[in-house]
Enzyme design. Structure first.
Site, mmCIF file in Angstrom:
data_model
loop_
_atom_site.group_PDB
_atom_site.id
_atom_site.type_symbol
_atom_site.label_atom_id
_atom_site.label_comp_id
_atom_site.label_asym_id
_atom_site.label_seq_id
_atom_site.Cartn_x
_atom_site.Cartn_y
_atom_site.Cartn_z
ATOM 1 N N HIS A 53 2.555 -4.810 -4.144
ATOM 2 C CA HIS A 53 1.582 -4.048 -3.346
ATOM 3 C C HIS A 53 0.162 -4.512 -3.630
ATOM 4 O O HIS A 53 -0.101 -5.138 -4.657
ATOM 5 C CB HIS A 53 1.687 -2.548 -3.663
ATOM 6 C CG HIS A 53 2.888 -1.892 -3.066
ATOM 7 N ND1 HIS A 53 4.131 -1.916 -3.654
ATOM 8 C CD2 HIS A 53 3.041 -1.198 -1.907
ATOM 9 C CE1 HIS A 53 4.998 -1.266 -2.897
ATOM 10 N NE2 HIS A 53 4.364 -0.817 -1.825
ATOM 11 N N LYS A 68 -3.187 0.106 -5.063
ATOM 12 C CA LYS A 68 -2.111 1.091 -5.214
ATOM 13 C C LYS A 68 -1.938 1.366 -6.708
ATOM 14 O O LYS A 68 -1.584 0.479 -7.479
ATOM 15 C CB LYS A 68 -0.804 0.571 -4.611
ATOM 16 C CG LYS A 68 0.332 1.586 -4.697
ATOM 17 C CD LYS A 68 1.578 1.097 -3.986
ATOM 18 C CE LYS A 68 2.778 1.997 -4.181
ATOM 19 N NZ LYS A 68 2.649 3.312 -3.570
#
Ligand code: NAP
Length: 213
Positions: free
Chosen positions: A126, A130
């Site tokens: 990600h 995040k």
């Protein structure tokens, strides 16, 4: 449908606003400071923040408005509260931790592969902002597989949301991979949830998988 869109100014909400309108819905966008009243809407959609979602959804359900929830961070206590309130008011509440249809299929196919190739590991990748790791989707995938499945988390600039499930067998490797390349990935899932909303039973339904027959 007349739709109240909570979180319309956010990263997902700003993609959803024009796309729901294009699909023929009448969208009432609500930002963080907006004054809103759910009465009279056919459905509400919430993509806000973990701290806001419970109050928003309870307000919509209490007004008898069927509600679609994409905001993450909801626990079993929140979901039980939504179920009780939605049943009491006789309306559906649909919650999906992942509205990307490809990601849901990746999990379904991984569950099938795990029945025949039980040695699996997950790599989830990600964007660097995040914070939580491993991702909720990786944890949910691991629960569908036999045994303890190691999860490897990568956080780097340039990534959006990606996951690989690797199955090792004698002399072979099966990789099932899904890439979310932009937030448009969530649009078809939200449209599907809205389409199915009127035929869902009163109370809580969880997961896009339950709509993909
Ligand atoms: P975001 O960019 O932070 O957008 C959230 C928006 O909601 C912001 O504009 C925020 O305003 C607003 N907001 C906060 N509290 C509110 C309230 N009480 N009423 C109305 N609006 C409020 O986040 P995002 O990336 O769009 O994601 C939103 C949520 O969806 C997150 O929980 C994320 O994890 C989740 N998500 C789920 C999926 C899925 O497939 N289920 C996919 C992507 C994201 P401020 O900026 O002023 O705080």
């Amino acid at each position: 449908m007349r739709i109240l869109l909570l979180g319309a100014e956010g990263k997902v909400g700003s993609v959803l606003t024009p796309r729901l309108a294009e699909a023929g819905h009448e969208v009432a966008p609500v930002g963080r400071d907006g004054d809103w009243d759910p009465a009279g809407y056919d459905a509400a959609v919430d993509f806000t923040a973990p701290r806001a979602v419970r109050g928003n959804v309870e307000r919509c359900l209490a007004a008898g408005v069927p509600t679609v929830v994409g905001t993450t961070g909801l626990g079993p206590v929140d979901l039980a509260a939504f179920d009780a309130l939605a049943q009491e008011r006789g309306v559906p509440c649909f919650v999906a931790p992942n509205f990307a249809i490809g990601a849901v299929l990746m999990m379904r196919f991984a569950a099938e592969a795990g029945r025949h190739l039980p040695n699996a590991e997950i790599v989830e990748l990600h964007h660097e902002t995040k914070r939580d790791a491993p991702s909720g989707t990786a944890q949910a995938t691991a629960q569908l597989l036999p045994g303890e499945v190691p999860i490897h988390s990568v956080r780097l600039p340039g990534l959006v949301a990606h996951q690989e499930v690797l199955f090792g067998g004698e002399g072979q490797l099966l990789t099932i991979r899904h890439d979310t390349l932009s937030r448009e990935a969530f649009v078809p899932g939200v449209l599907l949830a809205l389409e199915r909303l009127p035929s869902l039973p009163p109370g809580l339904t969880v997961g896009l998988d339950s709509l993909l027959h």
